[in-house]
Motif scaffolding. Structure first.
Motif, PDB file in Angstrom:
ATOM      1  N   LYS A 186      -5.064   5.516 -15.066  1.00 16.74           N
ATOM      2  CA  LYS A 186      -5.710   5.149 -13.807  1.00 16.74           C
ATOM      3  C   LYS A 186      -4.783   4.234 -13.012  1.00 16.74           C
ATOM      4  O   LYS A 186      -4.418   3.155 -13.480  1.00 16.74           O
ATOM      5  N   ILE A 187      -4.387   4.713 -11.834  1.00 16.66           N
ATOM      6  CA  ILE A 187      -3.538   3.965 -10.914  1.00 16.66           C
ATOM      7  C   ILE A 187      -4.178   4.052  -9.537  1.00 16.66           C
ATOM      8  O   ILE A 187      -4.557   5.139  -9.093  1.00 16.66           O
ATOM      9  N   LYS A 188      -4.282   2.932  -8.849  1.00 17.51           N
ATOM     10  CA  LYS A 188      -4.867   2.863  -7.502  1.00 17.51           C
ATOM     11  C   LYS A 188      -6.274   3.470  -7.455  1.00 17.51           C
ATOM     12  O   LYS A 188      -6.660   4.110  -6.501  1.00 17.51           O
TER      13      LYS A 188
ATOM     14  N   ASP B   9       0.813  -1.220   0.000  1.00 23.45           N
ATOM     15  CA  ASP B   9       0.000   0.000   0.000  1.00 23.45           C
ATOM     16  C   ASP B   9       0.846   1.269   0.000  1.00 23.45           C
ATOM     17  O   ASP B   9       0.355   2.333  -0.364  1.00 23.45           O
ATOM     18  N   ASP B  10       2.125   1.198   0.402  1.00 28.16           N
ATOM     19  CA  ASP B  10       3.006   2.371   0.327  1.00 28.16           C
ATOM     20  C   ASP B  10       3.133   2.859  -1.115  1.00 28.16           C
ATOM     21  O   ASP B  10       3.344   4.045  -1.356  1.00 28.16           O
ATOM     22  N   PHE B  11       3.047   1.926  -2.063  1.00 30.04           N
ATOM     23  CA  PHE B  11       3.175   2.274  -3.471  1.00 30.04           C
ATOM     24  C   PHE B  11       1.899   1.910  -4.235  1.00 30.04           C
ATOM     25  O   PHE B  11       0.945   2.660  -4.222  1.00 30.04           O
ATOM     26  N   PHE B  12       1.860   0.766  -4.911  1.00 28.77           N
ATOM     27  CA  PHE B  12       0.768   0.477  -5.838  1.00 28.77           C
ATOM     28  C   PHE B  12      -0.382  -0.333  -5.255  1.00 28.77           C
ATOM     29  O   PHE B  12      -1.406  -0.493  -5.914  1.00 28.77           O
ATOM     30  N   GLY B  13      -0.260  -0.845  -4.048  1.00 24.79           N
ATOM     31  CA  GLY B  13      -1.365  -1.542  -3.386  1.00 24.79           C
ATOM     32  C   GLY B  13      -2.033  -2.575  -4.260  1.00 24.79           C
ATOM     33  O   GLY B  13      -3.253  -2.563  -4.429  1.00 24.79           O
ATOM     34  N   VAL B  14      -1.243  -3.504  -4.810  1.00 24.20           N
ATOM     35  CA  VAL B  14      -1.760  -4.425  -5.826  1.00 24.20           C
ATOM     36  C   VAL B  14      -2.804  -5.402  -5.296  1.00 24.20           C
ATOM     37  O   VAL B  14      -3.570  -5.959  -6.080  1.00 24.20           O
ATOM     38  N   GLU B  15      -2.856  -5.594  -3.993  1.00 26.32           N
ATOM     39  CA  GLU B  15      -3.882  -6.484  -3.455  1.00 26.32           C
ATOM     40  C   GLU B  15      -5.282  -5.908  -3.700  1.00 26.32           C
ATOM     41  O   GLU B  15      -6.215  -6.634  -4.024  1.00 26.32           O
ATOM     42  N   LYS B  16      -5.417  -4.596  -3.579  1.00 25.91           N
ATOM     43  CA  LYS B  16      -6.699  -3.923  -3.822  1.00 25.91           C
ATOM     44  C   LYS B  16      -6.800  -3.399  -5.252  1.00 25.91           C
ATOM     45  O   LYS B  16      -7.900  -3.230  -5.777  1.00 25.91           O
ATOM     46  N   HIS B  17      -5.666  -3.095  -5.852  1.00 23.22           N
ATOM     47  CA  HIS B  17      -5.639  -2.463  -7.180  1.00 23.22           C
ATOM     48  C   HIS B  17      -4.719  -3.268  -8.094  1.00 23.22           C
ATOM     49  O   HIS B  17      -3.614  -2.843  -8.425  1.00 23.22           O
ATOM     50  N   GLY B  18      -5.188  -4.432  -8.515  1.00 26.15           N
ATOM     51  CA  GLY B  18      -4.380  -5.348  -9.310  1.00 26.15           C
ATOM     52  C   GLY B  18      -4.101  -4.892 -10.723  1.00 26.15           C
ATOM     53  O   GLY B  18      -3.209  -5.413 -11.374  1.00 26.15           O
ATOM     54  N   THR B  19      -4.865  -3.903 -11.202  1.00 22.23           N
ATOM     55  CA  THR B  19      -4.637  -3.401 -12.559  1.00 22.23           C
ATOM     56  C   THR B  19      -4.556  -1.882 -12.557  1.00 22.23           C
ATOM     57  O   THR B  19      -5.082  -1.210 -11.671  1.00 22.23           O
ATOM     58  N   SER B  20      -3.875  -1.377 -13.548  1.00 20.50           N
ATOM     59  CA  SER B  20      -3.869   0.049 -13.889  1.00 20.50           C
ATOM     60  C   SER B  20      -4.214   0.117 -15.366  1.00 20.50           C
ATOM     61  O   SER B  20      -4.025  -0.858 -16.091  1.00 20.50           O
ATOM     62  N   ALA B  21      -4.715   1.252 -15.821  1.00 12.33           N
ATOM     63  CA  ALA B  21      -5.163   1.336 -17.213  1.00 12.33           C
ATOM     64  C   ALA B  21      -4.829   2.688 -17.820  1.00 12.33           C
ATOM     65  O   ALA B  21      -4.724   3.693 -17.111  1.00 12.33           O
ATOM     66  N   LEU B  22      -4.677   2.691 -19.122  1.00 14.93           N
ATOM     67  CA  LEU B  22      -4.511   3.924 -19.890  1.00 14.93           C
ATOM     68  C   LEU B  22      -5.538   3.904 -21.003  1.00 14.93           C
ATOM     69  O   LEU B  22      -5.582   2.971 -21.815  1.00 14.93           O
TER      70      LEU B  22
ATOM     71  N   ASP C   5       0.204  12.215  -7.744  1.00 16.60           N
ATOM     72  CA  ASP C   5      -1.132  12.444  -8.310  1.00 16.60           C
ATOM     73  C   ASP C   5      -2.057  11.254  -8.055  1.00 16.60           C
ATOM     74  O   ASP C   5      -3.272  11.380  -8.138  1.00 16.60           O
ATOM     75  N   PHE C   6      -1.460  10.110  -7.756  1.00 15.26           N
ATOM     76  CA  PHE C   6      -2.230   8.882  -7.540  1.00 15.26           C
ATOM     77  C   PHE C   6      -2.173   8.435  -6.072  1.00 15.26           C
ATOM     78  O   PHE C   6      -2.416   7.279  -5.754  1.00 15.26           O
ATOM     79  N   GLY C   7      -1.826   9.377  -5.189  1.00 17.92           N
ATOM     80  CA  GLY C   7      -1.804   9.097  -3.755  1.00 17.92           C
ATOM     81  C   GLY C   7      -0.601   8.295  -3.292  1.00 17.92           C
ATOM     82  O   GLY C   7      -0.600   7.765  -2.188  1.00 17.92           O
ATOM     83  N   ILE C   8       0.442   8.209  -4.107  1.00 18.04           N
ATOM     84  CA  ILE C   8       1.649   7.461  -3.736  1.00 18.04           C
ATOM     85  C   ILE C   8       2.666   8.471  -3.224  1.00 18.04           C
ATOM     86  O   ILE C   8       3.370   9.108  -4.002  1.00 18.04           O
ATOM     87  N   LYS C   9       2.731   8.604  -1.905  1.00 13.38           N
ATOM     88  CA  LYS C   9       3.544   9.656  -1.291  1.00 13.38           C
ATOM     89  C   LYS C   9       4.753   9.137  -0.528  1.00 13.38           C
ATOM     90  O   LYS C   9       5.558   9.925  -0.045  1.00 13.38           O
ATOM     91  N   TYR C  10       4.914   7.835  -0.425  1.00 19.34           N
ATOM     92  CA  TYR C  10       6.000   7.262   0.364  1.00 19.34           C
ATOM     93  C   TYR C  10       7.349   7.828  -0.075  1.00 19.34           C
ATOM     94  O   TYR C  10       7.692   7.817  -1.256  1.00 19.34           O
ATOM     95  N   GLY C  11       8.126   8.362   0.865  1.00 10.27           N
ATOM     96  CA  GLY C  11       9.465   8.868   0.592  1.00 10.27           C
ATOM     97  C   GLY C  11       9.520  10.105  -0.280  1.00 10.27           C
ATOM     98  O   GLY C  11      10.575  10.469  -0.787  1.00 10.27           O
ATOM     99  N   SER C  12       8.401  10.797  -0.441  1.00  5.63           N
ATOM    100  CA  SER C  12       8.344  11.981  -1.300  1.00  5.63           C
ATOM    101  C   SER C  12       8.833  13.220  -0.558  1.00  5.63           C
ATOM    102  O   SER C  12       8.318  13.549   0.507  1.00  5.63           O
TER     103      SER C  12
END
Length: 187
Positions: A127-129, A94-107, A156-163
């Motif tokens: 679309k990410i997360k 969840d610190d980054f892409f949270g693939v358990e809840k968000h297994g896909t991203s799309a363009l 922009d996609f809520g990924i703030k870890y280490g920012s």
């Protein structure tokens, strides 16, 4: 009368051959998405597999398209062993892409403007997360191959870890907000 009707049918067939719409499915096995993430002390890179996708053409000109990335396949290619496993696990968390809840991203390509032979200025929704953001980028198409390079601001996609934009005193632990997606598609 019969001759006029035959000529009209022939003209319709000829005209429609020059104004055809075509949806080309992406060959996911031969397509690749490379990512590069940057930090104060260097960078990491890897790949993400495509799940599916297509590009839409009209009169052999790109007019749209969409593709879906399988975020559970995020892979690191520049390190090995425990470092690789730890980084991949962290990227999937969840610190980054949270693939358990968000297994896909799309363009999803929403607008295309031809800028020259084989070159397009594209607007699309990434679309990410579960968060969609509009992006502008260039696409080049040669034969059955398309390529694009996107610079993505992860915050922009809520990924703030280490920012450094959100946290102070990170020093050499800071991770830059932008990462690259280098996309090479075959269809």
């Amino acid at each position: 009368m019969k001759l006029k009707k035959s000529v009209l049918v022939l003209l319709t067939v000829v005209i429609s051959a020059y104004t055809t719409s075509d949806i080309k499915n992406i060959n996911v096995a031969d397509s690749i998405i490379n990512w590069v993430g940057y930090k104060v002390t260097g960078q990491h890179e890897g790949t993400i597999n495509l799940l599916n996708g297509s590009l839409n053409f009209k009169d052999n000109v790109l007019v749209g398209g969409k593709f879906v990335m399988d975020m559970t396949t995020i892979n690191t290619t520049d390190i090995e062993g425990d470092y690789k496993n730890n980084l991949e696990g962290h990227l999937k968390s969840d610190d980054f892409f949270g693939v358990e809840k968000h297994g896909t991203s799309a363009l999803n390509i929403t607008n295309v403007k031809s800028t020259g032979k084989n070159s397009y200025q594209v607007k699309g929704d990434l679309k990410i997360k579960g968060i969609s953001k509009s992006m502008d980028f260039q696409v080049s198409i040669y034969g059955n191959k398309a390529s694009a390079n996107l610079k993505v601001d992860r915050t922009d996609f809520g990924i703030k870890y280490g920012s450094g934009s959100y946290f102070e005193d990170l020093q050499d632990k800071m991770i830059y907000d932008e990462f690259d997606l280098n996309i090479d598609l075959e269809f």
